[in-house]
Scaffold this motif. Structure first.
Motif, PDB file in Angstrom:
ATOM      1  N   THR A 144       9.665   5.442  48.425  1.00 14.80           N
ATOM      2  CA  THR A 144       8.323   5.152  48.920  1.00 14.80           C
ATOM      3  C   THR A 144       7.810   3.884  48.250  1.00 14.80           C
ATOM      4  OG1 THR A 144       7.996   7.489  49.320  1.00 14.80           O
ATOM      5  CG2 THR A 144       6.025   6.156  49.285  1.00 14.80           C
ATOM      6  N   GLN A 145       8.235   2.763  48.815  1.00 15.84           N
ATOM      7  CA  GLN A 145       7.853   1.438  48.326  1.00 15.84           C
ATOM      8  C   GLN A 145       7.447   0.638  49.551  1.00 15.84           C
ATOM      9  OE1 GLN A 145       8.337   0.753  45.027  1.00 15.84           O
ATOM     10  NE2 GLN A 145       9.314   2.736  44.638  1.00 15.84           N
ATOM     11  N   ALA A 146       6.418  -0.212  49.399  1.00 17.73           N
ATOM     12  CA  ALA A 146       5.970  -1.023  50.535  1.00 17.73           C
ATOM     13  C   ALA A 146       7.104  -1.899  51.070  1.00 17.73           C
ATOM     14  CB  ALA A 146       4.774  -1.877  50.110  1.00 17.73           C
ATOM     15  N   SER A 147       7.945  -2.409  50.156  1.00 15.21           N
ATOM     16  CA  SER A 147       9.035  -3.300  50.583  1.00 15.21           C
ATOM     17  C   SER A 147      10.065  -2.537  51.428  1.00 15.21           C
ATOM     18  CB  SER A 147       9.729  -3.919  49.372  1.00 15.21           C
ATOM     19  OG  SER A 147      10.222  -2.886  48.529  1.00 15.21           O
ATOM     20  N   ILE A 148      10.288  -1.279  51.091  1.00 11.21           N
ATOM     21  CA  ILE A 148      11.243  -0.459  51.850  1.00 11.21           C
ATOM     22  C   ILE A 148      10.651  -0.109  53.209  1.00 11.21           C
ATOM     23  CG2 ILE A 148      12.367   1.820  51.922  1.00 11.21           C
ATOM     24  CD1 ILE A 148      13.019   1.418  48.931  1.00 11.21           C
ATOM     25  N   ALA A 149       9.348   0.195  53.244  1.00  6.27           N
ATOM     26  CA  ALA A 149       8.669   0.446  54.528  1.00  6.27           C
ATOM     27  C   ALA A 149       8.819  -0.785  55.433  1.00  6.27           C
ATOM     28  CB  ALA A 149       7.189   0.772  54.293  1.00  6.27           C
ATOM     29  N   GLN A 150       8.678  -1.955  54.834  1.00  5.74           N
ATOM     30  CA  GLN A 150       8.820  -3.203  55.598  1.00  5.74           C
ATOM     31  C   GLN A 150      10.245  -3.364  56.119  1.00  5.74           C
ATOM     32  OE1 GLN A 150       6.163  -5.593  56.344  1.00  5.74           O
ATOM     33  NE2 GLN A 150       7.800  -5.903  57.846  1.00  5.74           N
ATOM     34  N   ALA A 151      11.219  -3.041  55.268  1.00  8.69           N
ATOM     35  CA  ALA A 151      12.630  -3.148  55.676  1.00  8.69           C
ATOM     36  C   ALA A 151      12.913  -2.227  56.872  1.00  8.69           C
ATOM     37  CB  ALA A 151      13.546  -2.805  54.503  1.00  8.69           C
ATOM     38  N   ILE A 152      12.284  -1.050  56.878  1.00  8.13           N
ATOM     39  CA  ILE A 152      12.466  -0.104  57.989  1.00  8.13           C
ATOM     40  C   ILE A 152      11.842  -0.669  59.273  1.00  8.13           C
ATOM     41  CG2 ILE A 152      11.818   2.200  58.861  1.00  8.13           C
ATOM     42  CD1 ILE A 152      11.960   3.131  55.865  1.00  8.13           C
ATOM     43  N   ARG A 153      10.633  -1.226  59.152  1.00  8.81           N
ATOM     44  CA  ARG A 153       9.970  -1.819  60.322  1.00  8.81           C
ATOM     45  C   ARG A 153      10.772  -3.016  60.855  1.00  8.81           C
ATOM     46  NH1 ARG A 153       7.805   0.474  63.406  1.00  8.81           N
ATOM     47  NH2 ARG A 153       6.125  -0.891  64.041  1.00  8.81           N
ATOM     48  N   ASP A 154      11.369  -3.778  59.936  1.00  7.95           N
ATOM     49  CA  ASP A 154      12.175  -4.936  60.342  1.00  7.95           C
ATOM     50  C   ASP A 154      13.391  -4.522  61.170  1.00  7.95           C
ATOM     51  OD1 ASP A 154      10.438  -6.564  59.013  1.00  7.95           O
ATOM     52  OD2 ASP A 154      11.706  -6.872  57.248  1.00  7.95           O
ATOM     53  N   ARG A 155      13.875  -3.278  60.980  1.00  5.07           N
ATOM     54  CA  ARG A 155      15.015  -2.773  61.748  1.00  5.07           C
ATOM     55  C   ARG A 155      14.559  -2.155  63.073  1.00  5.07           C
ATOM     56  NH1 ARG A 155      18.980  -5.204  60.661  1.00  5.07           N
ATOM     57  NH2 ARG A 155      20.423  -3.636  61.410  1.00  5.07           N
ATOM     58  N   GLY A 156      13.250  -2.226  63.364  1.00  9.97           N
ATOM     59  CA  GLY A 156      12.744  -1.666  64.615  1.00  9.97           C
ATOM     60  C   GLY A 156      12.581  -0.158  64.573  1.00  9.97           C
ATOM     61  N   ALA A 157      12.454   0.398  63.373  1.00 14.62           N
ATOM     62  CA  ALA A 157      12.319   1.855  63.231  1.00 14.62           C
ATOM     63  C   ALA A 157      10.950   2.203  62.649  1.00 14.62           C
ATOM     64  CB  ALA A 157      13.421   2.394  62.329  1.00 14.62           C
ATOM     65  N   ASP A 158      10.567   3.474  62.782  1.00 17.95           N
ATOM     66  CA  ASP A 158       9.360   3.982  62.133  1.00 17.95           C
ATOM     67  C   ASP A 158       9.724   4.675  60.837  1.00 17.95           C
ATOM     68  OD1 ASP A 158       6.848   3.560  63.715  1.00 17.95           O
ATOM     69  OD2 ASP A 158       8.155   4.316  65.317  1.00 17.95           O
ATOM     70  N   TYR A 159       8.736   4.850  59.956  1.00 17.54           N
ATOM     71  CA  TYR A 159       9.023   5.514  58.684  1.00 17.54           C
ATOM     72  C   TYR A 159       8.136   6.731  58.467  1.00 17.54           C
ATOM     73  CZ  TYR A 159       4.976   2.722  57.037  1.00 17.54           C
ATOM     74  OH  TYR A 159       3.722   2.143  56.894  1.00 17.54           O
ATOM     75  N   VAL A 160       8.691   7.702  57.762  1.00 13.85           N
ATOM     76  CA  VAL A 160       7.921   8.828  57.226  1.00 13.85           C
ATOM     77  C   VAL A 160       8.343   8.924  55.760  1.00 13.85           C
ATOM     78  CG1 VAL A 160       7.461  11.301  57.312  1.00 13.85           C
ATOM     79  CG2 VAL A 160       7.884  10.049  59.437  1.00 13.85           C
ATOM     80  N   LEU A 161       7.428   8.610  54.856  1.00 18.23           N
ATOM     81  CA  LEU A 161       7.769   8.511  53.432  1.00 18.23           C
ATOM     82  C   LEU A 161       7.017   9.563  52.624  1.00 18.23           C
ATOM     83  CD1 LEU A 161       7.420   4.608  53.047  1.00 18.23           C
ATOM     84  CD2 LEU A 161       9.475   5.902  53.627  1.00 18.23           C
ATOM     85  N   ALA A 162       7.745  10.270  51.762  1.00 15.38           N
ATOM     86  CA  ALA A 162       7.113  11.280  50.911  1.00 15.38           C
ATOM     87  C   ALA A 162       6.319  10.591  49.802  1.00 15.38           C
ATOM     88  CB  ALA A 162       8.179  12.176  50.293  1.00 15.38           C
ATOM     89  N   VAL A 163       5.146  11.129  49.512  1.00 19.29           N
ATOM     90  CA  VAL A 163       4.325  10.587  48.421  1.00 19.29           C
ATOM     91  C   VAL A 163       4.257  11.646  47.329  1.00 19.29           C
ATOM     92  CG1 VAL A 163       2.025   9.808  47.736  1.00 19.29           C
ATOM     93  CG2 VAL A 163       2.956   9.165  49.973  1.00 19.29           C
ATOM     94  N   LYS A 164       4.755  11.288  46.149  1.00 19.05           N
ATOM     95  CA  LYS A 164       4.700  12.237  45.032  1.00 19.05           C
ATOM     96  C   LYS A 164       4.004  11.549  43.866  1.00 19.05           C
ATOM     97  CE  LYS A 164       8.663  15.001  46.389  1.00 19.05           C
ATOM     98  NZ  LYS A 164      10.104  15.129  46.239  1.00 19.05           N
TER      99      LYS A 164
END
Length: 378
Positions: free
Chosen positions: A181-201
Motif C-alpha cells: 500500500t504505497q502511492a507509487s505502487i497504486a500508480q504503477a497499477i493504474r499505469d498498467r490499465g488496472a484498478d487497485y484494492v489496497l489493504a490499509v493497516k
C-alpha cells in the motif's frame, strides 16, 4: 524432436529453449531443455528436492526416453542442483510468463490478480537471507502469472512494480496486502490499465486512524452517510461468521487522499465471528480506484484471500516448500518457479478429477498417460 506447437499453445520445451545455458560449452553432457523437462516431470509427480528428482527420473528413464533423447541418461542430484543454481532466474521467470501467456486465456475484465509475498523459511544459508518471492496470482483460475524474488521482505516495495511491469493487466483488479500500500505502487497499477484494492493497516497509521474515526461516526448514525453495503453469512461447525462490506466515497475524510492516484472509494470489512456464544469483531480497511460498490469490492477482497489458501498453503503443504534446502546460488528461486509451473499444469487439467493438488501429483506419479496429458506430451 519436439513438435513445436500443439493446438497453437507453446509447449514447455519450446519455452525452455529461450533460457541461456549457463554451463561451459564443451563440458556439457546433458541437454538443458531436456533436464528442465525432466525436472518439471519429477516435481509434478511429487519430487520436492534434487535428490528426489534424480531418484524418480532414473526409475522412469525408459518412459522419459519415449519423449526425450537423454543420450547421457539422468545426471546426479548434484548436477541438477548445480544447474539450477546457475540458471538466470530472471530468464526463467520470463520463460514462465511466456508459457502462462499462451496457456491462460486473456484475463477478462474484473479478473482479480492478487499480489503477495512469501518467504521460504528453509532456503537461507547461515549467512544468507532466505528467499522471499513476490507472486502474482489469477485468483479465479488459481494460476500463478509471474513471480519476482527479493533478498528480504522489506524489498517488496521495489519488487512489486518490477513484477507489475511484466504483466498484461488491462481491465483487471489488482489486490495487495498492506506491504504494497504505497502511492507509487497504486500508480504503477493504474499505469498498467488496472484498478487497485489496497489493504490499509497500521503501517499507514494516520490513514488507518482516519478510517477508524470515520467508521465510528458512521456507525452512530448510518442513515446520515451515503454508502453501499453487502453481507455474507457463513455457518460452519458451530461457528457463525457474518461479513459486511461497507463502501464509501467520502474521500475528504481521509488523510491526504490526493496522494492516491484515481482514488474513488474506501471500504470497511467487518467480520463478526460467533463461536459458542462468544462474538469477536474484526475490521479491515481498504483503498480503491473502483467506484464505491460494496458488492464488487467485497468480491475482489475475498478473491485476494484465496492466494493464501490456493498458493502459499499449496506450496507449503503440497510441495513441502518449507523443507526445501536448496541453497546454492539461484537454486531455491528456480525450484520455486518450477513448482509454480507444476501447480499451473495441475490447475489447467481439462478433465475434472477428484482430490486436491497432492492427490493429482499421486495420480501423475502412477499414470504415465495422465502425466503425458498434463505436460502436453500425449
Amino acid at each position: 524432436g519436439w513438435p513445436m506447437e500443439r493446438e497453437g499453445k507453446l509447449r514447455l520445451a519450446d519455452v525452455f529453449v529461450s533460457i541461456t545455458d549457463p554451463r561451459q560449452p564443451g563440458k556439457v553432457e546433458h541437454d538443458l531443455v531436456e533436464l528442465l523437462v525432466v525436472a518439471v516431470n519429477a516435481v509434478l509427480v511429487g519430487a520436492d528436492t534434487f535428490v528426489e528428482i534424480e531418484l524418480w527420473a532414473k526409475e522412469k528413464l525408459d518412459w522419459l526416453r519415449g519423449h526425450l533423447k537423454l543420450e547421457a541418461g539422468i545426471p546426479s542430484h548434484d548436477t541438477f542442483g548445480r544447474l539450477f543454481g546457475l540458471i538466470d532466474p530472471s530468464e526463467f521467470e520470463a520463460a514462465f510468463r511466456r508459457w502462462v501467456g499462451t496457456v491462460l486465456p486473456a484475463l477478462g475484465a474484473d479478473t482479480v490478480v492478487a499480489i503477495d509475498g512469501k518467504t521460504s523459511r528453509r532456503t537461507g544459508k547461515v549467512d544468507a537471507t532466505p528467499l522471499h518471492l513476490v507472486s502474482a496470482f489469477a485468483a479465479g483460475a488459481g494460476l500463478v502469472l509471474g513471480q519476482r524474488a527479493t533478498a528480504e521482505k522489506s524489498n517488496e516495495k521495489t519488487a512489486i512494480p518490477q513484477l507489475l511491469a511484466t504483466l498484461a493487466l488491462e481491465g483487471c483488479i489488482v489486490t495487495l496486502d498492506a506491504m504494497g500500500t504505497q502511492a507509487s505502487i497504486a500508480q504503477a497499477i493504474r499505469d498498467r490499465g488496472a484498478d487497485y484494492v489496497l489493504a490499509v493497516k497500521d503501517n499507514q497509521p494516520i490513514l488507518a486512524d482516519a478510517m477508524r474515526d470515520f467508521f465510528a461516526l458512521f456507525e452512530a448514525a448510518p442513515e446520515r452517510t451515503p454508502h453501499t453495503v453487502t453481507e455474507t453469512v457463513e455457518k460452519d461447525h458451530g461457528r457463525l461468521e457474518t461479513r459486511r462490506c461497507y463502501a464509501f466515497a467520502q474521500l475528504a475524510c481521509l488523510h491526504k487522499p490526493e496522494q492516491w492516484p484515481d482514488l474513488k472509494s474506501f471500504a470497511v470489512i467487518e467480520s463478526a465471528r460467533c463461536i459458542k456464544g462468544k462474538t469477536s469483531i474484526e475490521r479491515r480497511f481498504y483503498l480503491s480506484s473502483l467506484a464505491p460498490d460494496a458488492d464488487r469490492l467485497a468480491r475482489a477482497i475475498r478473491a485476494h484471500w484465496s492466494i493464501e489458501n490456493r498458493l502459499h498453503w499449496c506450496m507449503d503443504v503440497a510441495f513441502a516448500d518449507d523443507q526445501m534446502r536448496a541453497r546454492s546460488g539461484h537454486a531455491a528461486h528456480n525450484l520455486a518457479i518450477l513448482k509454480h509451473i507444476t501447480l499451473n499444469l495441475i490447475r489447467l487439467d481439462p478433465s475434472p478429477r477428484k482430490g486436491g493438488i497432492k492427490a493429482r501429483r499421486l495420480i501423475a506419479a502412477t499414470s504415465d498417460l495422465y502425466r503425458a496429458q498434463l505436460l502436453g506430451l500425449a
